[in-house]
Design a protein around this motif. Structure first.
Motif, short mmCIF file in Angstrom:
data_model
loop_
_atom_site.label_atom_id
_atom_site.label_comp_id
_atom_site.label_asym_id
_atom_site.label_seq_id
_atom_site.Cartn_x
_atom_site.Cartn_y
_atom_site.Cartn_z
N THR A 94 -33.64 89.24 -75.81
CA THR A 94 -32.70 90.26 -75.37
C THR A 94 -33.57 91.17 -74.57
OG1 THR A 94 -31.49 89.83 -77.37
CG2 THR A 94 -30.90 91.92 -76.22
N ALA A 95 -34.82 91.74 -75.08
CA ALA A 95 -35.41 92.65 -74.25
C ALA A 95 -35.75 92.35 -72.97
CB ALA A 95 -36.74 92.98 -74.84
N GLY A 96 -36.07 90.96 -72.63
CA GLY A 96 -36.43 90.43 -71.64
C GLY A 96 -35.10 90.40 -70.47
N LEU A 97 -34.01 89.87 -70.98
CA LEU A 97 -32.65 89.89 -70.49
C LEU A 97 -32.23 91.31 -69.99
CD1 LEU A 97 -30.44 87.60 -69.81
CD2 LEU A 97 -29.06 88.80 -72.01
N LEU A 98 -32.49 92.13 -70.57
CA LEU A 98 -32.10 93.59 -70.50
C LEU A 98 -33.03 94.23 -69.32
CD1 LEU A 98 -31.70 95.17 -74.00
CD2 LEU A 98 -29.77 94.81 -72.25
N LEU A 99 -34.33 93.68 -69.46
CA LEU A 99 -35.12 94.23 -68.12
C LEU A 99 -34.89 93.54 -66.82
CD1 LEU A 99 -38.41 94.56 -70.13
CD2 LEU A 99 -37.21 96.32 -69.10
N GLY A 100 -34.32 92.01 -67.05
CA GLY A 100 -33.97 91.49 -65.82
C GLY A 100 -32.78 91.97 -65.25
N ALA A 101 -31.81 92.20 -65.87
CA ALA A 101 -30.61 92.84 -65.49
C ALA A 101 -30.92 94.54 -64.85
CB ALA A 101 -29.80 93.10 -66.71
N ALA A 102 -31.86 95.14 -65.30
CA ALA A 102 -32.13 96.49 -65.03
C ALA A 102 -32.81 95.96 -63.47
CB ALA A 102 -33.00 97.15 -66.08
N PHE A 103 -33.61 95.25 -63.46
CA PHE A 103 -34.43 94.86 -62.21
C PHE A 103 -33.53 94.72 -61.21
CE2 PHE A 103 -36.50 92.06 -59.20
CZ PHE A 103 -37.28 93.00 -58.79
N GLN A 105 -30.54 95.56 -60.80
CA GLN A 105 -29.79 96.86 -60.58
C GLN A 105 -30.61 97.84 -59.46
OE1 GLN A 105 -26.68 97.59 -60.76
NE2 GLN A 105 -26.52 95.58 -62.01
N GLN A 106 -32.17 97.85 -59.89
CA GLN A 106 -33.01 98.82 -59.18
C GLN A 106 -34.38 98.57 -59.56
OE1 GLN A 106 -33.99 101.12 -56.86
NE2 GLN A 106 -31.80 102.06 -57.17
N PRO A 107 -35.15 98.13 -58.61
CA PRO A 107 -36.60 97.80 -58.75
C PRO A 107 -37.46 98.85 -59.72
CG PRO A 107 -35.91 97.54 -56.44
CD PRO A 107 -34.82 98.16 -57.14
N VAL A 108 -37.08 100.15 -59.65
CA VAL A 108 -37.54 101.19 -60.34
C VAL A 108 -37.87 100.47 -62.07
CG1 VAL A 108 -35.68 102.26 -61.32
CG2 VAL A 108 -38.07 103.63 -60.78
N ALA A 109 -36.85 99.65 -62.26
CA ALA A 109 -36.76 99.03 -63.66
C ALA A 109 -38.35 98.39 -64.03
CB ALA A 109 -35.78 97.99 -63.73
N LEU A 110 -39.10 98.08 -63.10
CA LEU A 110 -40.47 97.60 -63.29
C LEU A 110 -41.14 98.65 -64.16
CD1 LEU A 110 -41.29 96.09 -59.77
CD2 LEU A 110 -40.65 95.05 -61.99
N SER A 111 -40.93 99.91 -64.16
CA SER A 111 -41.58 100.79 -65.08
C SER A 111 -41.28 100.36 -66.49
CB SER A 111 -41.30 102.18 -64.41
OG SER A 111 -39.99 102.49 -64.83
N TYR A 112 -40.16 100.03 -66.68
CA TYR A 112 -39.87 99.94 -68.05
C TYR A 112 -40.52 98.47 -68.29
CZ TYR A 112 -35.98 103.36 -68.60
OH TYR A 112 -35.32 104.48 -68.72
N ALA A 113 -40.48 97.40 -67.61
CA ALA A 113 -41.20 96.29 -67.79
C ALA A 113 -42.65 96.42 -67.88
CB ALA A 113 -40.97 95.33 -66.74
N ALA A 114 -43.37 97.49 -67.32
CA ALA A 114 -44.84 97.41 -67.32
C ALA A 114 -45.14 98.44 -68.69
CB ALA A 114 -45.21 98.50 -66.24
N ALA A 115 -44.14 99.26 -69.17
CA ALA A 115 -44.41 99.87 -70.55
C ALA A 115 -44.30 98.85 -71.76
CB ALA A 115 -43.44 101.03 -70.51
N GLY A 142 -31.81 87.48 -66.30
CA GLY A 142 -31.22 88.80 -66.15
C GLY A 142 -31.45 88.98 -64.74
N ALA A 143 -32.43 88.44 -64.28
CA ALA A 143 -32.67 89.02 -62.83
C ALA A 143 -32.15 87.82 -61.78
CB ALA A 143 -34.24 89.10 -62.34
#
Length: 194
Positions: A94-103, A105-115, A142-143
């Motif tokens: 689920t965390a991966g799915l959420l991060l993929g969906a966030a990415f 929407q916007q590549p800035v989501a990579l900061s969440y993925a990195a954290a 997600g992506a």
């Protein structure tokens, strides 16, 4: 035709609430009830600029904040409860799915993925847990919309994410100036201090 523009506002408010709750959950796990209350009050009654930016339909920032915030909260739960293996599979995916969906929407989501990647990598148990790979599977799913679009359009997103080395060198040279401006101009505006 009926005016359904209110749906955009309702969606933005709902996503902002998801971000607020996820942030409070994360703050509670890290620091306890008082930091959770402080985070919630700051996000609910925060500076005008921050509120307008997150409720604005331009840029999908509120989507990224909500999806990334939920992914961080799930990861914090895995780490705090010291979950791994089969017991953590749903959280990883689920965390991966959420991060993929966030990415998506916007590549800035990579900061969440990195954290999240750093937080998981810091825990030695993660390295021995094959179920952690479900986070990558979830992120790929997600992506998937943006990945499929890129396949059809010659990986056009690389123009956003990747730059010429000379451009990167020029950005690195002005980084001290930009960091100074961030601390002296942007942060005070976001914090409501100016």
């Amino acid at each position: 035709a009926r005016d359904l523009s209110w749906l955009m506002t309702a969606a933005s408010v709902a996503l902002s609430l998801v971000f607020l709750v996820a942030s409070m959950s994360l703050a509670r796990r890290v620091g306890g009830p008082f930091p959770a209350l402080a985070a919630g009050l700051y996000l609910a009654l925060g500076p005008k600029f921050l509120t307008v930016l997150t409720l604005n339909s331009v840029g999908q920032y509120v989507d990224v904040l909500a999806l990334g915030g939920l992914a961080l909260a799930l990861t914090a739960r895995v780490l705090q409860d010291d979950r791994s293996g089969f017991a953590a599979r749903g959280h990883y995916f689920t965390a991966g799915l959420l991060l993929g969906a966030a990415f998506w929407q916007q590549p800035v989501a990579l900061s969440y993925a990195a954290a999240i990647a750093v937080a998981l990598a810091w825990r030695p148990r993660t390295w021995r847990d094959p179920w952690t790979a479900l986070a990558l599977l979830g992120a790929a799913i997600g992506a998937l919309p943006v990945l499929l679009w890129n396949v059809q359009h010659g990986w056009a997103s690389r123009d956003i994410l990747g730059r010429e080395p000379s451009d990167l060198r020029a950005q690195a040279e002005v980084l001290p100036h930009l960091m100074g401006r961030t601390l002296s101009v942007s942060f005070p505006i976001l914090a409501g201090l100016s």
